[in-house]
Motif scaffolding. Sequence first.
Motif, PDB file in Angstrom:
ATOM      1  N   ASN A 143     -88.117 -99.514 -90.292  1.00  0.00           N
ATOM      2  CA  ASN A 143     -89.271-100.275 -89.819  1.00  0.00           C
ATOM      3  C   ASN A 143     -89.128-101.754 -90.163  1.00  0.00           C
ATOM      4  OD1 ASN A 143     -91.921-100.514 -88.672  1.00  0.00           O
ATOM      5  ND2 ASN A 143     -92.708-100.721 -90.748  1.00  0.00           N
ATOM      6  N   TYR A 146     -86.291-103.278 -87.924  1.00  0.00           N
ATOM      7  CA  TYR A 146     -86.671-103.513 -86.537  1.00  0.00           C
ATOM      8  C   TYR A 146     -87.683-104.645 -86.407  1.00  0.00           C
ATOM      9  CZ  TYR A 146     -84.371 -99.084 -85.438  1.00  0.00           C
ATOM     10  OH  TYR A 146     -83.455 -98.081 -85.288  1.00  0.00           O
ATOM     11  N   ALA A 147     -88.493-104.851 -87.450  1.00  0.00           N
ATOM     12  CA  ALA A 147     -89.548-105.866 -87.382  1.00  0.00           C
ATOM     13  C   ALA A 147     -89.122-107.193 -87.999  1.00  0.00           C
ATOM     14  CB  ALA A 147     -90.807-105.353 -88.094  1.00  0.00           C
ATOM     15  N   ASP A 150     -90.266-110.383 -86.283  1.00  0.00           N
ATOM     16  CA  ASP A 150     -91.703-110.609 -86.126  1.00  0.00           C
ATOM     17  C   ASP A 150     -92.332-111.208 -87.378  1.00  0.00           C
ATOM     18  OD1 ASP A 150     -91.495-109.527 -83.622  1.00  0.00           O
ATOM     19  OD2 ASP A 150     -92.013-107.501 -84.270  1.00  0.00           O
TER      20      ASP A 150
END
Length: 317
Positions: A143, A146-147, A150
């Motif tokens: 998680n 992948y982030a 952001d």
Amino acid sequence: MATDRLQQDVSTAIVSDSSEALSGCFESTDWSIFSDPSLDATADVTSAYIAFCADTVLETKSCTVYPNTKPWSGDRDEVKAVQRQLTKQIREDKRRFATKLENNFREGNSRQYWQDVQTITSYKPKKVPLKTTDEAKLAGELNTFYARFDQRNFSEEQRKVMEEVLSRPSTPIIITTDEVRSTFKKVKARSAAGPDNITGRRLRECGDSLAPVYRELFQRSLDEHSIPAIWKSSILVPVPKKPNPLTLNDYRPVAHTSIPFKCAEKLVLRRLRLETEDHQDPLQFAYTRNRSTEDAILTLVHNVSAHLEKPSSYARC
């Protein structure tokens, strides 16, 4: 075989009855009670109610299949005839494969030859999963991985863009119930559900009943310039890029987003194309209908080859 066809007809009738019962449940619902000043709350409650009705009305059945389960039960003579035909076909395929193997060996095609040998010996490379002792820890690491793009907060940039867009004169987008119904009917039945737990089959079979409901949600989302959080969320499924994943980068994130919102995107995209098609670059291949990566490669190769036909010319890529 007649028994199998009868069982298939019965199962189809059961599925049809269940779909009709679920559609009747949606048609008899007073959807106005789910209306809320907050669009997020309205979308959450609507999605939860649809999933609740589906779980209550539709029957689910689990069956266990064993290796020795017979594929069918029917006429014994017909089964034996099919088995003889299958045995004959397997023998013919083995002979054809042996001829292919010999030809590859004589022609020196070592790569294809060893691939055929691996096929004969049922050789498969050993898969080494990503070493971890804690699945929850691995999920957290994926998680975070992948982030990682952001981390920056774009709220200020989004606010400026929104102010500029709203200041320009524009024609409001009006979505009709027939458009939503038609889009729902084209949804793939086996599409995986997103965070709202609404599957493609459920949306396709009950499209007539759910079209007016989602039409109101889509129109309200456009009018309020807002997207509910449940439509912006997704379920990420890490899929290995290669047989032996060793690092986090060896997993490709596949996102399962809300299927109804995908339909809303198609409705808006249909209108955007009408406004942008005349202004698009003729060599644009990304996000363009009926164009793919193969088209881009073929166009590049053609242009380079045509240029190199001229004397004293070169190309650098």
